[in-house]
Scaffold this motif. Sequence first.
Motif, PDB file in Angstrom:
ATOM      1  N   ARG A   1       2.109  39.219 -14.789  1.00  0.00           N
ATOM      2  CA  ARG A   1       1.119  39.508 -15.818  1.00  0.00           C
ATOM      3  C   ARG A   1       1.202  38.441 -16.900  1.00  0.00           C
ATOM      4  O   ARG A   1       2.277  38.087 -17.356  1.00  0.00           O
ATOM      5  CB  ARG A   1       1.393  40.888 -16.411  1.00  0.00           C
ATOM      6  CG  ARG A   1       0.386  41.299 -17.460  1.00  0.00           C
ATOM      7  CD  ARG A   1       0.565  42.723 -17.872  1.00  0.00           C
ATOM      8  NE  ARG A   1       1.852  42.944 -18.485  1.00  0.00           N
ATOM      9  CZ  ARG A   1       2.151  44.012 -19.193  1.00  0.00           C
ATOM     10  NH1 ARG A   1       1.255  44.954 -19.362  1.00  0.00           N
ATOM     11  NH2 ARG A   1       3.342  44.167 -19.712  1.00  0.00           N
ATOM     12  N   TYR A   2       0.070  37.927 -17.286  1.00  0.00           N
ATOM     13  CA  TYR A   2       0.041  36.900 -18.338  1.00  0.00           C
ATOM     14  C   TYR A   2      -0.636  37.438 -19.563  1.00  0.00           C
ATOM     15  O   TYR A   2      -1.462  38.267 -19.531  1.00  0.00           O
ATOM     16  CB  TYR A   2      -0.721  35.663 -17.857  1.00  0.00           C
ATOM     17  CG  TYR A   2       0.012  34.953 -16.762  1.00  0.00           C
ATOM     18  CD1 TYR A   2       1.101  34.142 -17.068  1.00  0.00           C
ATOM     19  CD2 TYR A   2      -0.360  35.093 -15.442  1.00  0.00           C
ATOM     20  CE1 TYR A   2       1.788  33.490 -16.062  1.00  0.00           C
ATOM     21  CE2 TYR A   2       0.321  34.438 -14.432  1.00  0.00           C
ATOM     22  CZ  TYR A   2       1.399  33.631 -14.749  1.00  0.00           C
ATOM     23  OH  TYR A   2       2.071  32.990 -13.759  1.00  0.00           O
TER      24      TYR A   2
ATOM     25  N   ASP B   1      11.370  48.225 -13.714  1.00  0.00           N
ATOM     26  CA  ASP B   1      11.023  48.513 -15.101  1.00  0.00           C
ATOM     27  C   ASP B   1       9.550  48.891 -15.168  1.00  0.00           C
ATOM     28  O   ASP B   1       8.731  48.322 -14.436  1.00  0.00           O
ATOM     29  CB  ASP B   1      11.263  47.291 -15.998  1.00  0.00           C
ATOM     30  CG  ASP B   1      12.717  46.890 -16.052  1.00  0.00           C
ATOM     31  OD1 ASP B   1      13.559  47.733 -16.385  1.00  0.00           O
ATOM     32  OD2 ASP B   1      13.005  45.719 -15.744  1.00  0.00           O
ATOM     33  N   PHE B   2       9.228  49.822 -16.042  1.00  0.00           N
ATOM     34  CA  PHE B   2       7.850  50.246 -16.259  1.00  0.00           C
ATOM     35  C   PHE B   2       7.437  49.839 -17.667  1.00  0.00           C
ATOM     36  O   PHE B   2       8.205  49.973 -18.614  1.00  0.00           O
ATOM     37  CB  PHE B   2       7.720  51.769 -16.125  1.00  0.00           C
ATOM     38  CG  PHE B   2       8.043  52.281 -14.756  1.00  0.00           C
ATOM     39  CD1 PHE B   2       7.077  52.326 -13.773  1.00  0.00           C
ATOM     40  CD2 PHE B   2       9.327  52.720 -14.439  1.00  0.00           C
ATOM     41  CE1 PHE B   2       7.363  52.808 -12.502  1.00  0.00           C
ATOM     42  CE2 PHE B   2       9.635  53.203 -13.184  1.00  0.00           C
ATOM     43  CZ  PHE B   2       8.647  53.243 -12.211  1.00  0.00           C
ATOM     44  N   ASP B   3       6.204  49.371 -17.800  1.00  0.00           N
ATOM     45  CA  ASP B   3       5.679  48.958 -19.090  1.00  0.00           C
ATOM     46  C   ASP B   3       4.271  49.525 -19.234  1.00  0.00           C
ATOM     47  O   ASP B   3       3.569  49.724 -18.232  1.00  0.00           O
ATOM     48  CB  ASP B   3       5.653  47.427 -19.164  1.00  0.00           C
ATOM     49  CG  ASP B   3       5.288  46.916 -20.532  1.00  0.00           C
ATOM     50  OD1 ASP B   3       5.704  47.516 -21.541  1.00  0.00           O
ATOM     51  OD2 ASP B   3       4.560  45.900 -20.604  1.00  0.00           O
TER      52      ASP B   3
ATOM     53  N   ILE C   1       2.320  49.184 -15.679  1.00  0.00           N
ATOM     54  CA  ILE C   1       2.703  47.915 -15.071  1.00  0.00           C
ATOM     55  C   ILE C   1       4.151  48.093 -14.622  1.00  0.00           C
ATOM     56  O   ILE C   1       5.004  48.535 -15.389  1.00  0.00           O
ATOM     57  CB  ILE C   1       2.603  46.748 -16.072  1.00  0.00           C
ATOM     58  CG1 ILE C   1       1.201  46.663 -16.684  1.00  0.00           C
ATOM     59  CG2 ILE C   1       3.023  45.440 -15.415  1.00  0.00           C
ATOM     60  CD1 ILE C   1       0.076  46.460 -15.691  1.00  0.00           C
ATOM     61  N   ILE C   2       4.406  47.798 -13.356  1.00  0.00           N
ATOM     62  CA  ILE C   2       5.755  47.949 -12.813  1.00  0.00           C
ATOM     63  C   ILE C   2       6.293  46.565 -12.456  1.00  0.00           C
ATOM     64  O   ILE C   2       5.591  45.748 -11.867  1.00  0.00           O
ATOM     65  CB  ILE C   2       5.754  48.906 -11.596  1.00  0.00           C
ATOM     66  CG1 ILE C   2       7.170  49.192 -11.100  1.00  0.00           C
ATOM     67  CG2 ILE C   2       4.863  48.397 -10.486  1.00  0.00           C
ATOM     68  CD1 ILE C   2       7.241  50.334 -10.086  1.00  0.00           C
TER      69      ILE C   2
ATOM     70  N   ASN D   1       3.337  44.519 -10.486  1.00  0.00           N
ATOM     71  CA  ASN D   1       2.191  45.178  -9.853  1.00  0.00           C
ATOM     72  C   ASN D   1       1.561  46.111 -10.875  1.00  0.00           C
ATOM     73  O   ASN D   1       2.215  46.550 -11.822  1.00  0.00           O
ATOM     74  CB  ASN D   1       2.614  46.059  -8.687  1.00  0.00           C
ATOM     75  CG  ASN D   1       3.095  45.346  -7.455  1.00  0.00           C
ATOM     76  OD1 ASN D   1       3.401  45.985  -6.480  1.00  0.00           O
ATOM     77  ND2 ASN D   1       3.193  44.042  -7.451  1.00  0.00           N
ATOM     78  N   ARG D   2       0.313  46.446 -10.614  1.00  0.00           N
ATOM     79  CA  ARG D   2      -0.328  47.542 -11.334  1.00  0.00           C
ATOM     80  C   ARG D   2      -0.064  48.793 -10.507  1.00  0.00           C
ATOM     81  O   ARG D   2      -0.163  48.772  -9.280  1.00  0.00           O
ATOM     82  CB  ARG D   2      -1.824  47.284 -11.464  1.00  0.00           C
ATOM     83  CG  ARG D   2      -2.110  45.984 -12.219  1.00  0.00           C
ATOM     84  CD  ARG D   2      -3.566  45.647 -12.269  1.00  0.00           C
ATOM     85  NE  ARG D   2      -4.088  45.321 -10.940  1.00  0.00           N
ATOM     86  CZ  ARG D   2      -5.211  44.656 -10.732  1.00  0.00           C
ATOM     87  NH1 ARG D   2      -5.941  44.252 -11.761  1.00  0.00           N
ATOM     88  NH2 ARG D   2      -5.629  44.401  -9.511  1.00  0.00           N
TER      89      ARG D   2
END
Length: 141
Positions: A140-141, A69-71, A87-88, A105-106
């Motif tokens: 990621r937080y 998923d990509f964000d 962000i993957i 990951n970035r």
Amino acid sequence: MDEESITQVLEQYAAAVFGKDVDALLALYDDDVRVFDLWDVWSHQGADPWRESVAGWFASVGDERVGVDFDDVQTLVTEDLATVHAIITYRDIGPDDVEQDSMQNRLTWVLGRRDGDWKIVHEHTSAPVNGETFKVNLQRY
């Protein structure tokens, strides 16, 4: 490259990873790609070393599949060059189709137009390191 073309590259990447299709994934990359991957090797120069790394990754997951998923996808596009950063999230999916685990990951891609097609000419993945523990933060937080 327009938003639709970028979306297609993202979807093709996700489909190739989910299908563990090395050829489909490598078709997205330029022959002279340079990859700064998060795992093991400092960099991969060219499609052949990257192919070997991807084949090893796909073999290592066994019966599991990897959902992608990509964000927060952001782009900058010129006539023959585009950047994509996002962000993957990689999700381990077991044989029973249940998510086992995930990591983030970035991601940064540089794409170049090659014979009319867009190819990834550079990929860089990273994750932040906790300054106190020196552990990589894969969520990621």
